[in-house]
Design a protein around this motif. Structure first.
Motif, PDB file in Angstrom:
ATOM      1  N   ARG A   4       4.211  -2.906 -10.228  1.00 16.91           N
ATOM      2  CA  ARG A   4       2.658  -2.582 -10.462  1.00 16.91           C
ATOM      3  C   ARG A   4       2.157  -1.424 -10.627  1.00 16.91           C
ATOM      4  NH1 ARG A   4      -1.370  -3.920  -5.533  1.00 16.91           N
ATOM      5  NH2 ARG A   4      -3.393  -2.969  -6.448  1.00 16.91           N
ATOM      6  N   PHE A   5       3.056  -0.204 -10.156  1.00 19.00           N
ATOM      7  CA  PHE A   5       2.790   0.993 -10.228  1.00 19.00           C
ATOM      8  C   PHE A   5       4.015   1.883 -10.781  1.00 19.00           C
ATOM      9  CE2 PHE A   5       0.878  -0.248  -6.025  1.00 19.00           C
ATOM     10  CZ  PHE A   5      -0.556  -0.121  -6.556  1.00 19.00           C
ATOM     11  N   SER A   6       3.617   2.911 -11.780  1.00 13.65           N
ATOM     12  CA  SER A   6       4.604   3.751 -12.349  1.00 13.65           C
ATOM     13  C   SER A   6       4.755   4.894 -11.912  1.00 13.65           C
ATOM     14  CB  SER A   6       4.235   3.943 -13.753  1.00 13.65           C
ATOM     15  OG  SER A   6       3.832   2.827 -14.485  1.00 13.65           O
ATOM     16  N   GLU A   7       5.930   5.556 -12.154  1.00 14.26           N
ATOM     17  CA  GLU A   7       6.345   6.973 -11.595  1.00 14.26           C
ATOM     18  C   GLU A   7       4.933   7.859 -11.792  1.00 14.26           C
ATOM     19  OE1 GLU A   7      10.089   8.651 -11.995  1.00 14.26           O
ATOM     20  OE2 GLU A   7      11.206   6.574 -11.474  1.00 14.26           O
ATOM     21  N   LYS A  12      -3.245   5.415  -2.882  1.00 18.92           N
ATOM     22  CA  LYS A  12      -3.777   5.748  -1.538  1.00 18.92           C
ATOM     23  C   LYS A  12      -2.856   4.726  -0.889  1.00 18.92           C
ATOM     24  CE  LYS A  12      -8.109   4.271  -0.665  1.00 18.92           C
ATOM     25  NZ  LYS A  12      -9.215   4.382  -0.504  1.00 18.92           N
ATOM     26  N   VAL A  13      -2.373   5.066   0.427  1.00 18.05           N
ATOM     27  CA  VAL A  13      -1.616   3.998   1.171  1.00 18.05           C
ATOM     28  C   VAL A  13      -2.494   3.655   2.361  1.00 18.05           C
ATOM     29  CG1 VAL A  13       0.213   4.069   2.741  1.00 18.05           C
ATOM     30  CG2 VAL A  13       0.203   5.589   0.850  1.00 18.05           C
ATOM     31  N   THR A  14      -2.719   2.353   2.430  1.00 19.72           N
ATOM     32  CA  THR A  14      -3.688   1.825   3.527  1.00 19.72           C
ATOM     33  C   THR A  14      -2.814   0.801   4.259  1.00 19.72           C
ATOM     34  OG1 THR A  14      -4.290   0.191   1.879  1.00 19.72           O
ATOM     35  CG2 THR A  14      -5.934   2.107   1.907  1.00 19.72           C
ATOM     36  N   TYR A  24       1.931  10.508  -4.718  1.00 20.38           N
ATOM     37  CA  TYR A  24       2.371  10.051  -5.954  1.00 20.38           C
ATOM     38  C   TYR A  24       3.721   9.464  -5.977  1.00 20.38           C
ATOM     39  CZ  TYR A  24      -1.070  13.530  -7.579  1.00 20.38           C
ATOM     40  OH  TYR A  24      -2.376  14.229  -7.819  1.00 20.38           O
ATOM     41  N   VAL A  25       3.768   8.255  -6.693  1.00 21.70           N
ATOM     42  CA  VAL A  25       4.870   7.536  -6.751  1.00 21.70           C
ATOM     43  C   VAL A  25       6.045   8.231  -7.467  1.00 21.70           C
ATOM     44  CG1 VAL A  25       5.957   5.393  -7.713  1.00 21.70           C
ATOM     45  CG2 VAL A  25       3.625   5.235  -6.911  1.00 21.70           C
ATOM     46  N   GLU A  61      -2.894   1.386  -3.240  1.00 24.55           N
ATOM     47  CA  GLU A  61      -3.837   1.016  -4.078  1.00 24.55           C
ATOM     48  C   GLU A  61      -4.027   2.259  -5.242  1.00 24.55           C
ATOM     49  OE1 GLU A  61      -7.835   1.011  -2.336  1.00 24.55           O
ATOM     50  OE2 GLU A  61      -7.075  -0.186  -0.779  1.00 24.55           O
ATOM     51  N   LEU A  62      -4.027   1.959  -6.454  1.00 24.77           N
ATOM     52  CA  LEU A  62      -4.196   2.994  -7.479  1.00 24.77           C
ATOM     53  C   LEU A  62      -5.466   3.821  -7.182  1.00 24.77           C
ATOM     54  CD1 LEU A  62      -2.589   3.955  -9.889  1.00 24.77           C
ATOM     55  CD2 LEU A  62      -3.967   2.460 -11.389  1.00 24.77           C
ATOM     56  N   THR A  63      -5.188   5.296  -7.264  1.00 25.90           N
ATOM     57  CA  THR A  63      -6.613   6.056  -7.148  1.00 25.90           C
ATOM     58  C   THR A  63      -6.656   6.898  -8.747  1.00 25.90           C
ATOM     59  OG1 THR A  63      -5.112   7.863  -6.350  1.00 25.90           O
ATOM     60  CG2 THR A  63      -6.144   6.457  -4.943  1.00 25.90           C
ATOM     61  N   LYS A  64      -7.564   7.559  -8.715  1.00 28.53           N
ATOM     62  CA  LYS A  64      -7.584   8.470  -9.912  1.00 28.53           C
ATOM     63  C   LYS A  64      -7.515   9.929  -9.702  1.00 28.53           C
ATOM     64  CE  LYS A  64     -10.784   5.270 -12.214  1.00 28.53           C
ATOM     65  NZ  LYS A  64     -11.859   4.807 -12.931  1.00 28.53           N
TER      66      LYS A  64
END
Length: 64
Positions: A4-7, A12-14, A24-25, A61-64
């Motif tokens: 789901r997430f790329s490098e 955000k870790v919840t 950052y991944v 969760e993806l953040t900006k």
């Protein structure tokens, strides 16, 4: 099944606790039927020191 997430995505870790972090991944692995991600995080954004930890996709969760 793709991750789901790329490098270098900022996430955000919840976790189930009340604490939350951002990082950052830097890596991902498919293990035991789920994606886990290695994040690079810092406790103090003003410092250049960071640490790496693995987290399950459900906690991110993806953040900006």
């Amino acid at each position: 099944m793709s991750p789901r997430f790329s490098e270098l995505n900022k996430v955000k870790v919840t976790p189930p606790t009340s604490e939350q972090w951002e990082g950052y991944v830097i890596a991902s692995q498919f293990r035991e039927g789920r994606w886990i991600y290695k994040l690079s995080m810092t406790e103090d954004p003003r410092k250049s020191e960071s640490f790496d930890c693995w987290f399950p996709e459900a906690w991110l969760e993806l953040t900006k």
